[in-house]
Structure formats: C-alpha cells, structure tokens
Design an enzyme around this catalytic site. Structure first.
Site, PDB file in Angstrom:
ATOM      1  N   GLU A  99      35.083 -58.149 -30.233  1.00 34.58           N
ATOM      2  CA  GLU A  99      35.389 -58.608 -28.878  1.00 34.58           C
ATOM      3  C   GLU A  99      34.559 -59.858 -28.586  1.00 34.58           C
ATOM      4  O   GLU A  99      33.330 -59.781 -28.539  1.00 34.58           O
ATOM      5  CB  GLU A  99      35.088 -57.498 -27.863  1.00 34.58           C
ATOM      6  CG  GLU A  99      35.940 -56.270 -28.102  1.00 34.58           C
ATOM      7  CD  GLU A  99      35.555 -55.082 -27.254  1.00 34.58           C
ATOM      8  OE1 GLU A  99      36.459 -54.323 -26.870  1.00 34.58           O
ATOM      9  OE2 GLU A  99      34.359 -54.900 -26.972  1.00 34.58           O
ATOM     10  N   ASP A 128      28.202 -50.899 -26.142  1.00 30.91           N
ATOM     11  CA  ASP A 128      28.195 -49.693 -26.982  1.00 30.91           C
ATOM     12  C   ASP A 128      27.716 -49.978 -28.400  1.00 30.91           C
ATOM     13  O   ASP A 128      27.626 -49.052 -29.206  1.00 30.91           O
ATOM     14  CB  ASP A 128      29.587 -49.064 -27.011  1.00 30.91           C
ATOM     15  CG  ASP A 128      29.559 -47.584 -26.691  1.00 30.91           C
ATOM     16  OD1 ASP A 128      28.586 -47.139 -26.047  1.00 30.91           O
ATOM     17  OD2 ASP A 128      30.502 -46.865 -27.068  1.00 30.91           O
ATOM     18  N   LYS A 304      33.428 -42.209 -27.364  1.00 33.18           N
ATOM     19  CA  LYS A 304      34.016 -43.541 -27.216  1.00 33.18           C
ATOM     20  C   LYS A 304      33.803 -44.133 -25.818  1.00 33.18           C
ATOM     21  O   LYS A 304      32.725 -44.028 -25.243  1.00 33.18           O
ATOM     22  CB  LYS A 304      35.502 -43.495 -27.598  1.00 33.18           C
ATOM     23  CG  LYS A 304      35.746 -42.999 -29.020  1.00 33.18           C
ATOM     24  CD  LYS A 304      37.206 -42.992 -29.390  1.00 33.18           C
ATOM     25  CE  LYS A 304      37.928 -41.772 -28.904  1.00 33.18           C
ATOM     26  NZ  LYS A 304      37.520 -40.516 -29.525  1.00 33.18           N
ATOM     27  N   LYS A 305      34.855 -44.749 -25.275  1.00 29.88           N
ATOM     28  CA  LYS A 305      34.743 -45.456 -23.998  1.00 29.88           C
ATOM     29  C   LYS A 305      34.415 -44.501 -22.852  1.00 29.88           C
ATOM     30  O   LYS A 305      33.657 -44.859 -21.937  1.00 29.88           O
ATOM     31  CB  LYS A 305      36.050 -46.192 -23.707  1.00 29.88           C
ATOM     32  CG  LYS A 305      36.059 -47.008 -22.421  1.00 29.88           C
ATOM     33  CD  LYS A 305      37.400 -47.698 -22.246  1.00 29.88           C
ATOM     34  CE  LYS A 305      37.489 -48.436 -20.912  1.00 29.88           C
ATOM     35  NZ  LYS A 305      38.813 -49.082 -20.726  1.00 29.88           N
ATOM     36  N   ASP A 331      37.639 -58.163 -21.885  1.00 28.03           N
ATOM     37  CA  ASP A 331      38.533 -59.317 -21.996  1.00 28.03           C
ATOM     38  C   ASP A 331      39.317 -59.562 -20.713  1.00 28.03           C
ATOM     39  O   ASP A 331      40.256 -60.348 -20.704  1.00 28.03           O
ATOM     40  CB  ASP A 331      39.490 -59.133 -23.175  1.00 28.03           C
ATOM     41  CG  ASP A 331      40.354 -57.890 -23.049  1.00 28.03           C
ATOM     42  OD1 ASP A 331      39.988 -57.002 -22.245  1.00 28.03           O
ATOM     43  OD2 ASP A 331      41.369 -57.783 -23.760  1.00 28.03           O
ATOM     44  N   ASP A 491      42.016 -42.717 -20.089  1.00 30.55           N
ATOM     45  CA  ASP A 491      42.488 -43.170 -18.783  1.00 30.55           C
ATOM     46  C   ASP A 491      43.484 -42.223 -18.129  1.00 30.55           C
ATOM     47  O   ASP A 491      43.258 -41.745 -17.016  1.00 30.55           O
ATOM     48  CB  ASP A 491      43.065 -44.591 -18.884  1.00 30.55           C
ATOM     49  CG  ASP A 491      44.023 -44.775 -20.052  1.00 30.55           C
ATOM     50  OD1 ASP A 491      44.404 -43.760 -20.671  1.00 30.55           O
ATOM     51  OD2 ASP A 491      44.405 -45.922 -20.335  1.00 30.55           O
TER      52      ASP A 491
END
Length: 789
Positions: A99, A128, A304-305, A331, A491
């Site tokens: 990223e 992270d 993870k996220k 982003d 999400d």
C-alpha cells in the site's frame, strides 16, 4: 424519493410472468436432456427468488442529504463555544510495501485539514506492519501539515488531499485574492514536492542510519537493529528481521506524533525556511495525530483488519473517547471538507439520530478509466440498492468511509431498546480499568469531549496493554463487541450485528462526493477483490450469525436483504451451467433443452426484457447512467464465471475442512508507467479462476463459427423449425459474447488499448472456425462418410 407506480406494476407483472413461465415449463416437461431440464427449472426458480429479494427492499428508496446550515446554527455558531461532538478518525494500513505510503499520508493530510472543530477531531494511523518507515513518514506528514492545513483553511480549497488537489486542472480556491492565492499555491506546491522526495528517501535514510549504528555497535546483535532518528531502537519490525522484530512478531507501539491542540487559538504567520506566507487570522492548530501498531506474536490469531480496528477502538477510548468513530482504508481520502459535518448531521438528527448506529457514504474512485471497464464504480449497488435500504433499517457497512456511534460498536443497544443497567466488566471488555471507565463515561455522556490524560508511566502501560495480542482473549471482543472476528470480511457481518441489536443506519450522499479513493483496475486484482467479498458473504451465510436466523431485531425486509447479500454467489453455479450451453452447437445432432423450443426462447426473452425495462426505471430514480447499469450487467456475468464459483469452492473446502477462508489482500501499488494513467488495466496476470471464463468465451466463439458453417452446409436441407431453432440459439451465443466483452478485452492485454480491435478479431475467429468446420466436414464426407451418420 418514492419508487414509481410504473415500476411497481412492472415488478408485479414480471412476478406473474415468471410464475406462468415456470408453470408452463413444468407442464411441458419435454426435453432431449431431462437431467439438464430439471436443473434449468430449479435455476429459473432460483433466479426469480434472488431477483425478487433484491427488488423488495427498493420499494421505498430514500435519498438522504445533510442539512449543514441547520447543524452549524444549532451546534457550531460562530462566537459561541462549539457543541459539536468529538470524532476519532482511523486510517488503516497493512503494509508499507503493498500500500503506497504516499496514498496513506494523503489520507492523513485530508483528515487533518478537514473542516471540523479542531479540538474535537483526532486522527489515528493503524500500522499493522509495525514499520518504522510509516512512523517516520507520519512525522514528516505532521511537519508538512503545519503548512498544508493553514493553506487549506485560508483559501477554502477542496479536496484537501494534496496529491488529488494538485492534479486538478488549474488551481482552485474560494478564499483570498487571486494574486495572493497563486503565490501561496506555488510555494505550497514546491514544498509538497519536497515532502514527496522526503517520503521516497525514507527507506534509504533508515537503512543508512542502521548501517552507521551497526558500525559503532558493541554487540553482535546490534548489526541487525533498526534505529529511530533519536538514537533508540525501533520496537516494531526491523529492516533485518530478528526475534520479536519481524513481521507477525513485534511489540505494541503507541506514539503521539501531534499533541492535542491547546484551548487558545494561535493566529499568526507561518514561516518556512525559504519564504513566508501570510496566515493572519488563520487557525494554525492541528488535530491530535497518533501512530499505533498493535502487538503481534507467533501462533496468535490477529484477526486481520477487524483486530486492528478493535485495537484502535480501545486506544482511542483512552486518549480521546470521542462518541463517533470513522474508519478509512489508506487509499481513500476526504474529498469534501464538510464530510465529517455531514456524517454528524445524521447522528444528531432529532428524529432518528439517537437510534442511528452508523452512517455509510458511497465509495467513489479516482483511478477508474472513463468507461469503467470492470465495473469498479458499481453505482447500481451504491446508488440503487443502498438508497433502497435507506427506506428500511438502513444500508450495510461497506468497509470504509463509515462513521459509527462508539456505543454501537461496543455492543450496547440503541436507546429504544436499551436497558437501564448496562453491564461493563472485564469479562466482556477486558481487564483494563481505564478502558472500562472510558466505556462508562461514553455511556453517560455520549457527546462529551475528552482531553488526553497525563501520559505517566502507568497510563503508558495501559495503552500498551489494550493493543497487546492477548487482550481479546476470553472477552466478547470480535463477537458481541467491536468488529467481528473469524470472517473473511469484517464489514458486512459487523453491520449485521449492529442492525440485529435494533440500531438503524443511514446512507448519506453529498453534492460533492464525501470521500474518494483508488480501486483495482487490473482485472486479476479486481477478481481477487470480488472473491474476497463474495467469499466472506458466503462464509457469513453458513455461520452461526447467518441472516436466516440471527439478528433478533431485524425487520423482515432487512433480513431478506442480508440473505440476498450473503447468498448471491451461489447464483453463479446456474449461470455457469447456462454459459456452457453453446457447446451443444458442437454436437452433430440437434439437442433441445425445452420443447417446444421456439416458445420457450420467446418466453425467456420476454422475462429478460422485463428485467431491463424495470432497470430503466431504476436508472431514472437512482440517477445512474446506462453505462453504469450495463457495466454492472457485464461484470456480474464475468464474476459468475470466475470469482463467484471460486468463492463457492472456497466455502465448500471451508465446510469440509473447518480451516477457515483465507484470501489474498488486493495489492494497491500502481504499475510504473508515467505515460499511461491506466497502464495497469492492460496488464494480464493469469490465475486459475479465469479458466472457466476462457473456456466459456472460446466455446461460444467455436459455437458461433460452427453454427455459421452448419448454416452454409445445411441451409438447403434444414426445415423451417430447425432454421428458427438455430437462429434463436445463435442469439443466445451472441448475448453471452456481449456480456463477456470486457473479459475478452482483458485477456488480449495491451491490444485492448484499441477497444475496437475485437470487432476485427472476433469476425476473423468466427470465419476461421466456420471454414475449418466446413473443411473437416468435407474431408469426412469424402473419406469417412460413416462418421457423419
């Protein structure tokens, strides 16, 4: 915005037509391949139910637009103390390699420069990877922000991400005189280029610093150490990985890069090294800026996220404890400086604000080609389905650009369902007393403003504790509290959990888009993204929080929407089956799926046309274009023969092995081609999931070619029925080819820069195949006539 009666009537007519169509098929159960006929009838029923569950939530679409003037009048009147609530803004990044750092820092700059009360907006960067380069980039960003943010405020510019702003055609402003603006613009532009150079040089700078320290080190292990600018060892990952300093194994880090602004507003002149800009009367303060890297240990699931966001939720509670919490992918950036006001406007709405758990904004992208070849904008979903859900319990959470009420993330019921006694204990929230106190404070005074406490040793220890890898153990984090764990995508399941508790949500739009970002414009990366989304949706459907039975306070229509959102990849199995039908052209004898075939195809065409007529009304009320709608149709077909079956396969493996689903994160590094903005779109990266699409595409090419060859050979001997059947079958072939057109462009690589090339290549392929068929047929007729019988 109410759905038109014309569309309602058409939906009812189509439902009746589908029922009659399926009934007719069952009554006329005459087929050359009965097993295929049975599957096709099941497929038609599935398509109809899936389509109906997608249409029902859209019977009362509502477009929500914030009333910013009223918000300012009631909560932020000039000359009076602001009553706006605090906001904690989180930027998440997983890797400085995959990223781009410049994207991340532009996101941070747009947040620091947002038009919101400075003392009530706090920015946190979640790294992270625990990378020193990201921390030092954030330090450089804070330095540049001291120039960029006052410049934005003085001249009232948008967007406030410098990379996007300086790409605009001609400098745009709404503040001071044009001459003064041009002078300031040139100076800030020059400083921004210097800032980018500093970011580019950071990896080398850190490497050179490590080399210098290693030469002066007295211990052998010092040769591997990565050093900070102040001469101390970096507690995160090192350039030369070592124990407790490598990816997946490093200490937790919390560093306040920019302190909380003081109460006194400093107004004055900012002076740079080579010039000075007049910032008289401009507020020079910056929001608090914090770097966070949670602890990671081998053998520990980091989730993870979702795990990173939960760590940010806790650390922000200790430092600022704002009642609202908004997250951005690295982003993305704030494209409209009023966006935070807009989100808060819905949260403070006296009608439904108290029961609103989150406000979701649409996702818009900068780097998508003008024709949106791979359907990245997805406006049929963002501006159609989401508007429809506004008339129900609200849209689902889409992963970025979403403002949450902190209490909703904490798993606390909305006021309309809330009990008087709310249990806040270590069994649910973890064993940090300061954090437990922050939860109680959030419950008692949602709209209060918390100043960061004194950073003594005990408090620093608590900050390290709440980002430790073991903090979630034996608690409700990741289940009933925070972002949900053990799912490929956090999400949709997090939004479902909040809706299931009785909260509603809002889908908000602004005339100038609130947020923008970048999207994968390479087909392979786009398909990987779709696999991750669809695989996560399927995983949710087959989990303990399936929308079939979980979510005790979901409305019926909202539940239908979640069922449709989680089970849609299964539709691809039937589409893939139909897509291979043209192979029948390659067989020597005529095989019909349904008899009478002509009537079957006519009925099928009527049902399909009605879908597109209904889509026309959706285009009208949603404000999307025909191109948006058509790209949605094309990419759904492409996904149905590539990504969606792959997601189903992953789900089957998961059910059989119980090993969970793991997907590759979409890379966001652009292709290095300064001459072509869309160079990445023409790169071909072959992956196994593309094989079915290639087979379908070439099967149709061969089928059309063989059909032409058969027409030339047998036109004089075919009956009228055979000619009619052939023409209708060929129509189906061509329809599949049209839907797969973007995929065909993708696999020819850079030739696709000339989009009309397929109009040359495909006829050549059809003609070549037909000539080859005629040649083989003629050869067999003369030398092996028995093979044609």
């Amino acid at each position: 915005m109410c759905i038109s009666w014309e569309k309602t009537v058409l939906i009812l007519i189509r439902v009746i037509a589908v029922i009659l169509f399926v009934g007719w098929r069952i009554k006329n159960n005459n087929s050359d391949v009965m097993w295929f006929w049975v599957i096709s009838v099941v497929a038609d029923v599935w398509f109809s139910l899936s389509w109906l569950s997608y249409q029902l939530p859209k019977y009362n679409p509502i477009k929500m637009i914030p009333d910013l003037a009223t918000l300012r009048k009631q909560f932020d009147t000039p000359g009076r103390s602001s009553q706006l609530p605090g906001i904690d803004v989180i930027v998440t990044t997983a890797s400085a390699t995959d990223e781009p750092i410049l994207y991340t820092m532009n996101c941070v700059l747009s947040i620091l420069a947002a038009d919101y009360h400075i003392g009530r907006c706090n920015c946190y960067l979640s790294d992270d990877s625990g990378s020193l380069v990201l921390y030092e980039a954030l330090v450089e960003t804070a330095k540049f922000a001291a120039l960029w943010v006052p410049f934005c405020r003085k001249h009232q510019i948008d967007p406030r991400a410098p990379e996007s702003y300086f790409e605009l055609e001609g400098p745009l402003c709404g503040g001071a005189s044009h001459k003064e603006f041009i002078q300031d613009y040139k100076h800030v532009c020059t400083q921004y280029e210097e800032f980018k150079k500093h970011l580019d040089m950071l990896p080398n700078t850190i490497r050179q610093r490590a080399d210098i320290y290693s030469k002066t080190g007295t211990k052998d292990e010092d040769a591997k150490v990565t050093w900070m600018a102040d001469g101390t060892q970096w507690p995160g990952t090192w350039l030369d990985p070592a124990e407790k300093h490598r990816a997946g194994h490093h200490a937790g880090i919390v560093k306040i890069v920019q302190s909380h602004p003081e109460h006194v507003v400093p107004l004055g002149v900012h002076e740079s090294n080579d010039s000075s800009l007049n910032f008289d009367g401009v507020d020079m303060r910056l929001p608090m800026l914090v770097y966070v890297a949670r602890e990671k240990c081998p053998g520990v699931e980091h989730n993870k996220k979702a795990g990173a966001l939960n760590a940010e939720l806790r650390i922000s509670a200790l430092l600022s404890n704002a009642p609202f919490f908004i997250n951005f992918d690295c982003d993305h950036y704030i494209n409209n400086s009023e966006a935070l006001h807009a989100a808060v406007c819905f949260m403070l709405d006296p009608r439904e604000g108290d029961n609103t758990g989150f406000v979701q904004f649409p996702q818009r992208f900068d780097n998508v080609d003008p024709t949106d070849r791979y359907g990245n904008h997805n406006r049929v979903f963002f501006d159609g389905a989401m508007y429809g859900l506004n008339g129900q319990q609200g849209p689902t959470y889409l992963g970025t650009g979403c403002m949450f009420r902190r209490l909703a993330l904490y798993g606390i019921d909305p006021p309309c369902w809330r009990a008087e006694d709310i249990i806040v204990d270590s069994n649910r929230f973890g064993n940090s007393l300061p954090f437990l106190n922050s939860v109680l404070a959030a419950i008692k005074q949602e709209e209060g403003v918390t100043l960061p406490p004194t950073l003594d040793d005990s408090f620093l220890e608590e900050m390290t504790k709440v980002v430790s890898s073991s903090y979630d153990d034996s608690t409700d984090w990741g289940r009933g509290i925070g972002y949900i764990y053990n799912m490929a995508t956090e999400d949709i399941v997090t939004g479902f959990r909040i809706h299931g508790q009785g909260w509603r949500s809002m889908y908000a739009t602004m005339e100038r888009e609130a947020f923008r970002g970048t999207a994968p414009i390479n087909l392979t990366e786009r398909l990987r993204q779709i696999v991750r989304w669809s695989g996560g949706s399927l995983e949710m459907f087959f989990s303990h929080i399936s929308p079939l039975f979980a979510g005790r306070r979901l409305s019926l229509v909202q539940r239908l929407s979640y069922i449709n959102f989680t089970i849609y990849p299964l539709t691809s199995l039937f589409i893939l089956m139909y897509a291979f039908c043209p192979v029948m052209w390659l067989l020597p004898t005529e095989i019909l799926v349904q008899r009478p075939y002509t009537r079957y195809i006519v009925y099928l065409i009527i049902v399909i046309v009605m879908i597109h007529v209904i889509g026309m009304f959706e285009i009208m009320w949603a404000g999307i274009t025909w191109l948006d709608w058509w790209r949605n149709e094309q990419f759904f077909m492409i996904g149905s023969v590539t990504a969606y079956p792959t997601a189903v396969l992953h789900m089957v493996v998961n059910i059989l092995t119980k090993k969970g689903i793991h997907f590759r994160v979409t890379t966001k590094q652009p292709v290095a081609d300064t001459d072509d903005k869309y160079a990445e779109m023409y790169e071909v990266h072959w992956v196994p999931m593309m094989i079915p699409a290639v087979v379908v595409l070439f099967s149709n090419i061969l089928a059309i070619g063989v059909a032409i060859g058969k027409s030339i050979l047998y036109m004089g001997t075919w009956s009228a029925a055979q000619k009619r059947h052939g023409a209708l079958g060929l129509l189906f072939n061509l329809w599949i080819m049209v839907l797969l057109y973007p995929f065909a462009l993708a696999i020819i690589g850079r030739w696709a820069k000339r989009t009309g090339i397929l109009f040359i290549l495909l006829p050549i392929a059809f003609l070549s195949t037909s000539l080859m068929y005629i040649g083989v047929h003629t050869f067999l007729l003369h030398f092996f006539p028995s093979m044609l019988i």
